[in-house]
Motif scaffolding. Structure first.
Motif, PDB file in Angstrom:
ATOM      1  N   THR A  58      -8.817  13.883  -5.041  1.00  0.00           N
ATOM      2  CA  THR A  58      -8.431  12.809  -4.111  1.00  0.00           C
ATOM      3  C   THR A  58      -9.462  12.491  -3.041  1.00  0.00           C
ATOM      4  O   THR A  58      -9.339  11.464  -2.373  1.00  0.00           O
ATOM      5  N   GLU A  59     -10.483  13.322  -2.868  1.00  0.00           N
ATOM      6  CA  GLU A  59     -11.415  13.125  -1.750  1.00  0.00           C
ATOM      7  C   GLU A  59     -12.047  11.740  -1.742  1.00  0.00           C
ATOM      8  O   GLU A  59     -12.189  11.112  -0.696  1.00  0.00           O
ATOM      9  N   PHE A  60     -12.436  11.241  -2.891  1.00  0.00           N
ATOM     10  CA  PHE A  60     -13.141   9.965  -2.919  1.00  0.00           C
ATOM     11  C   PHE A  60     -12.274   8.808  -3.402  1.00  0.00           C
ATOM     12  O   PHE A  60     -12.743   7.676  -3.496  1.00  0.00           O
ATOM     13  N   LEU A  61     -11.024   9.100  -3.726  1.00  0.00           N
ATOM     14  CA  LEU A  61     -10.082   8.021  -4.018  1.00  0.00           C
ATOM     15  C   LEU A  61      -9.499   7.533  -2.693  1.00  0.00           C
ATOM     16  O   LEU A  61      -9.308   8.331  -1.772  1.00  0.00           O
ATOM     17  N   PRO A  62      -9.191   6.242  -2.578  1.00  0.00           N
ATOM     18  CA  PRO A  62      -8.677   5.716  -1.297  1.00  0.00           C
ATOM     19  C   PRO A  62      -7.198   6.022  -1.091  1.00  0.00           C
ATOM     20  O   PRO A  62      -6.387   5.136  -0.823  1.00  0.00           O
ATOM     21  N   VAL A  63      -6.832   7.306  -1.249  1.00  0.00           N
ATOM     22  CA  VAL A  63      -5.428   7.706  -1.135  1.00  0.00           C
ATOM     23  C   VAL A  63      -5.210   8.795  -0.090  1.00  0.00           C
ATOM     24  O   VAL A  63      -4.083   9.233   0.126  1.00  0.00           O
ATOM     25  N   SER A  64      -6.282   9.255   0.546  1.00  0.00           N
ATOM     26  CA  SER A  64      -6.261  10.282   1.590  1.00  0.00           C
ATOM     27  C   SER A  64      -6.101  11.690   1.033  1.00  0.00           C
ATOM     28  O   SER A  64      -4.995  12.159   0.752  1.00  0.00           O
ATOM     29  N   SER A  65      -7.223  12.379   0.910  1.00  0.00           N
ATOM     30  CA  SER A  65      -7.189  13.766   0.440  1.00  0.00           C
ATOM     31  C   SER A  65      -6.515  14.667   1.472  1.00  0.00           C
ATOM     32  O   SER A  65      -5.728  15.551   1.119  1.00  0.00           O
ATOM     33  N   THR A  66      -6.799  14.432   2.759  1.00  0.00           N
ATOM     34  CA  THR A  66      -6.189  15.252   3.805  1.00  0.00           C
ATOM     35  C   THR A  66      -4.679  15.060   3.826  1.00  0.00           C
ATOM     36  O   THR A  66      -3.915  16.010   4.021  1.00  0.00           O
ATOM     37  N   GLY A  67      -4.242  13.812   3.613  1.00  0.00           N
ATOM     38  CA  GLY A  67      -2.813  13.545   3.547  1.00  0.00           C
ATOM     39  C   GLY A  67      -2.163  14.309   2.408  1.00  0.00           C
ATOM     40  O   GLY A  67      -1.094  14.913   2.562  1.00  0.00           O
ATOM     41  N   HIS A  68      -2.795  14.295   1.240  1.00  0.00           N
ATOM     42  CA  HIS A  68      -2.249  15.005   0.082  1.00  0.00           C
ATOM     43  C   HIS A  68      -2.233  16.517   0.305  1.00  0.00           C
ATOM     44  O   HIS A  68      -1.265  17.199  -0.046  1.00  0.00           O
ATOM     45  N   LEU A  69      -3.315  17.048   0.877  1.00  0.00           N
ATOM     46  CA  LEU A  69      -3.357  18.482   1.147  1.00  0.00           C
ATOM     47  C   LEU A  69      -2.301  18.882   2.170  1.00  0.00           C
ATOM     48  O   LEU A  69      -1.663  19.931   2.047  1.00  0.00           O
TER      49      LEU A  69
END
Length: 278
Positions: free
Chosen positions: A16-27
């Protein structure tokens, strides 16, 4: 934290880091579902540090571009004629675009690591920023390309990148949207987003690693942290490659719909007390 959880969190970060979906949000969501306290220093540091795996994957993926841009930038420092090279200007664009998020992150470090780690914040940011992404995607003319990027473009994009310090906004989503509104094409803004991630995320990872070394050792453990970072590296390398090919031929619609759906689901879970906000 056990090995399975470390691998799972590393894989989610890398994908998710480089997808525009928020890696921090998912983590943040996944860490809460696994039973962790989101504002614990070791969990906060772990979340930041494993991003370095994704950044290292980006460096490997962009190695040819970096090998071209860095020497061009160095030559331009000492030669007036070399400054006409677009790679020299692009080098400065990356440097200047990286400064705003470093300054803001240091000024508001405590707020970012505590108050903004609420799942209500994540849910709201996922939905609200989806509107900004949809507008940028619709308004984009994509008439400008990589050689047209100026330091002013990068400074604007870098300033908007600061919004990614709010979990749920998405660093790539923020930078890509800003780039599209500046009429840059999707591939160019995606690559620029990759470049801007290198100093921002590496710097944050190193800072957290130094400052929270003791908390990590006593909490999630360095073995799990390094394992998650390694998994993030592997998954992110393939994610970056796929994203560039996908963006070249598609809009951001699929990501926007996903973000809104996830945000609404999160609101339902929070409102019904299924999960706690922090």
């Amino acid at each position: 934290m056990n090995i399975f959880e470390a691998v799972l969190l590393g894989a989610v970060e890398g994908f998710t880091e480089f997808l525009p979906v928020s890696s921090t949000g998912h983590l943040t969501i996944l860490e809460k579902l696994l039973g962790y306290e989101l504002d614990d220093p070791d969990i906060t540091a772990f979340t930041v540090i494993i991003q370095s795996g994704a950044v290292l994957a980006t460096i490997l993926f962009l190695r040819r571009d970096i090998a071209r841009i860095v020497p061009a930038w160095c030559r331009g420092l000492f030669s007036a004629s070399a400054r006409a090279n677009p790679d020299y200007r692009f080098g400065w664009a990356v440097i200047l675009g990286s400064l705003p998020i470093v300054i803001v992150a240091l000024l508001f470090k405590d707020t970012i690591e505590t108050s903004l780690r609420s799942l209500w914040v994540v849910a709201g940011a996922l939905i609200v920023w989806s509107g900004a992404m949809a507008f940028a995607d619709h308004a984009a003319t994509q008439t400008r390309h990589e050689n047209d990027v100026t330091w002013k473009d990068s400074l604007i994009i870098g300033t908007v990148q600061c919004l990614a310090l709010i979990p749920g906004v998405s660093r790539s989503g923020a930078t890509m949207s800003a780039g599209l509104l500046l009429d840059l094409d999707r591939v160019t803004v995606t690559k620029l987003s990759f470049f801007l991630s290198i100093p921002a995320l590496l710097g944050a990872s190193l800072l957290q690693g130094v400052e929270e070394a003791g908390n990590i050792a006593e909490g999630v453990g360095w073995t799990n942290t390094l394992l998650a970072t390694a998994v993030s590296f592997v998954v992110a390398y393939f994610s970056v490659s796929w994203l560039l090919r996908f963006i070249a031929q598609h809009s951001y619609s699929i990501f926007i719909f996903y973000r809104v759906a996830l945000g609404l689901l999160l609101i339902v879970l929070l409102a019904t007390g299924t999960i706690e906000a922090q």
